[in-house]
Design an enzyme around this catalytic site. Structure first.
Site, short mmCIF file in Angstrom:
data_model
loop_
_atom_site.label_atom_id
_atom_site.label_comp_id
_atom_site.label_asym_id
_atom_site.label_seq_id
_atom_site.Cartn_x
_atom_site.Cartn_y
_atom_site.Cartn_z
N HIS A 37 2.99 1.57 -0.97
CA HIS A 37 2.55 0.56 -1.94
C HIS A 37 3.60 0.41 -3.06
O HIS A 37 3.88 -0.70 -3.51
CB HIS A 37 1.23 0.98 -2.60
N ASP A 150 1.54 -3.69 8.15
CA ASP A 150 0.46 -4.52 8.67
C ASP A 150 1.08 -5.82 9.17
O ASP A 150 0.92 -6.88 8.57
CB ASP A 150 -0.58 -4.77 7.57
P1 AMP Z 1 -3.63 -1.56 1.77
O1 AMP Z 1 -3.92 -0.89 0.48
O2 AMP Z 1 -3.62 -0.65 2.95
O3 AMP Z 1 -4.42 -2.82 1.98
O4 AMP Z 1 -2.12 -2.05 1.64
C1 AMP Z 1 -1.71 -2.87 0.58
C2 AMP Z 1 -0.33 -3.40 0.89
O5 AMP Z 1 0.58 -2.31 1.03
C3 AMP Z 1 -0.28 -4.18 2.23
O6 AMP Z 1 0.57 -5.31 2.08
C4 AMP Z 1 0.29 -3.17 3.17
O7 AMP Z 1 0.95 -3.74 4.28
C5 AMP Z 1 1.26 -2.43 2.27
N1 AMP Z 1 1.57 -1.10 2.83
C6 AMP Z 1 0.68 -0.18 3.26
N2 AMP Z 1 1.33 0.89 3.78
C7 AMP Z 1 2.65 0.61 3.68
C8 AMP Z 1 3.83 1.32 4.06
N3 AMP Z 1 3.79 2.51 4.64
N4 AMP Z 1 5.03 0.74 3.81
C9 AMP Z 1 5.10 -0.49 3.22
N5 AMP Z 1 4.02 -1.21 2.85
C10 AMP Z 1 2.81 -0.66 3.07
#
Ligand code: AMP
Length: 279
Positions: A37, A150
């Site tokens: 994040h 994602d």
């Molecule tokens: P989430 O909290 O899982 O909904 O993720 C929020 C944002 O962070 C989304 O755009 C995800 O694709 C991104 N994200 C989650 N994990 C990663 C990671 N390991 N590397 C880069 N971006 C990430």
């Protein structure tokens, strides 16, 4: 750093800043923040005057109530991390504030919402489209940042921006990984130490496909990858090589010219997803 639970106050503050000519970069999250994040925050920081994040575990994108209940929530710690890393505004609403003024829309996500994650989690991407559209309306960002972790979600957001001709520049940020190769994910908090170590096999299987990729051996690579992951004790939902834009087969498609391997696996009841562009 300013923290708002109410979108009205947030929108008013951001509107004022926009009128002063400040640019706004936005990255939505569901919290339980990790370095992945923070890499979105870092990208947003490079190109914008103001960086806005949101922390909201969005119920409409969960098709499994147990997954929603068990989703990790670490708000206090998340806010400390965001402040330390230079975020300016955070929106931390409850469900009623996000959805209260929603006008239901017919989303046309071009079918990329119906395969893979969309097939396994019916309604998931409609929930994502709904919440992201509402958040975009409230924040009115110039740029928005999403993780390639994602991959399918990135394609869905692109369709959303195209459908409504939104004046938002999308940035897709590379996946941040543990040293083992495991993609960082909030859901990793729910893995045992042993599962976390074993889950490195997911990236190894993706790399195996990338290193050995030929146009005529995709079916064999998919089979080998499934074997690698299942041998390590995970249950496979899917492992597939598809066209990088349609997310469908035929994977070789004159339009995009790129292939991507995508996978979803279960470690007990924890669902892990990952992907890799192969060429
Ligand atoms: P989430 O909290 O899982 O909904 O993720 C929020 C944002 O962070 C989304 O755009 C995800 O694709 C991104 N994200 C989650 N994990 C990663 C990671 N390991 N590397 C880069 N971006 C990430």
């Amino acid at each position: 750093m300013y923290v708002y639970k109410q979108s009205k106050a947030l929108s008013e503050s951001l509107e004022r800043l926009k009128k002063e000519g400040k640019t706004i970069g936005f990255f939505p999250t569901m919290g339980a923040l990790h370095k992945g994040h923070l890499s979105l925050l870092k990208e947003a920081r490079k190109l914008n005057d103001i960086v806005v994040s949101s922390i909201f575990v969005n119920p409409t994108q969960f098709n499994n109530s147990d997954d929603l209940i068990k989703y990790p929530r670490t708000l206090e710690q998340d806010l400390i991390l965001l402040e330390e890393h230079g975020c300016d505004f955070v929106y931390t609403p409850d469900e009623s504030d996000v959805y209260k003024d929603e006008k239901r829309l017919n989303f046309d996500l071009g079918g990329v919402d119906l395969v893979l994650e969309g097939a396994s989690r019916p309604g998931h991407f409609e929930g994502v489209a709904r919440v992201v559209k509402l958040l975009f309306d409230k924040v009115q960002p110039d740029s928005a940042y999403f993780g390639l972790k994602d991959y399918q979600q990135c394609q869905v957001i692109q369709k959303l921006v195209d459908q409504f001709a939104l004046n938002i520049e999308l940035h897709f940020v590379p996946t941040l990984r543990e040293d083992s190769g495991l993609a960082m994910s909030s859901r990793n908090l729910r893995l045992s130490e042993e599962q976390r170590a074993e889950a490195a096999i997911i990236y190894k299987a993706l790399l195996h496909c990338k290193e050995n990729f030929r146009e005529d051996n995709m079916a064999a690579l998919e089979k080998e990858a499934v074997e690698m992951i299942e041998m390590a004790g995970f249950n496979m939902d899917y492992f597939t090589i598809v066209d990088s834009k349609t997310l469908r087969k035929p994977a070789i498609n004159s339009e995009s010219g790129k292939q991507v391997a995508l996978t979803a696996v279960f470690a007990d009841n924890v669902r892990l997803i990952d992907n890799l562009i192969l060429n």
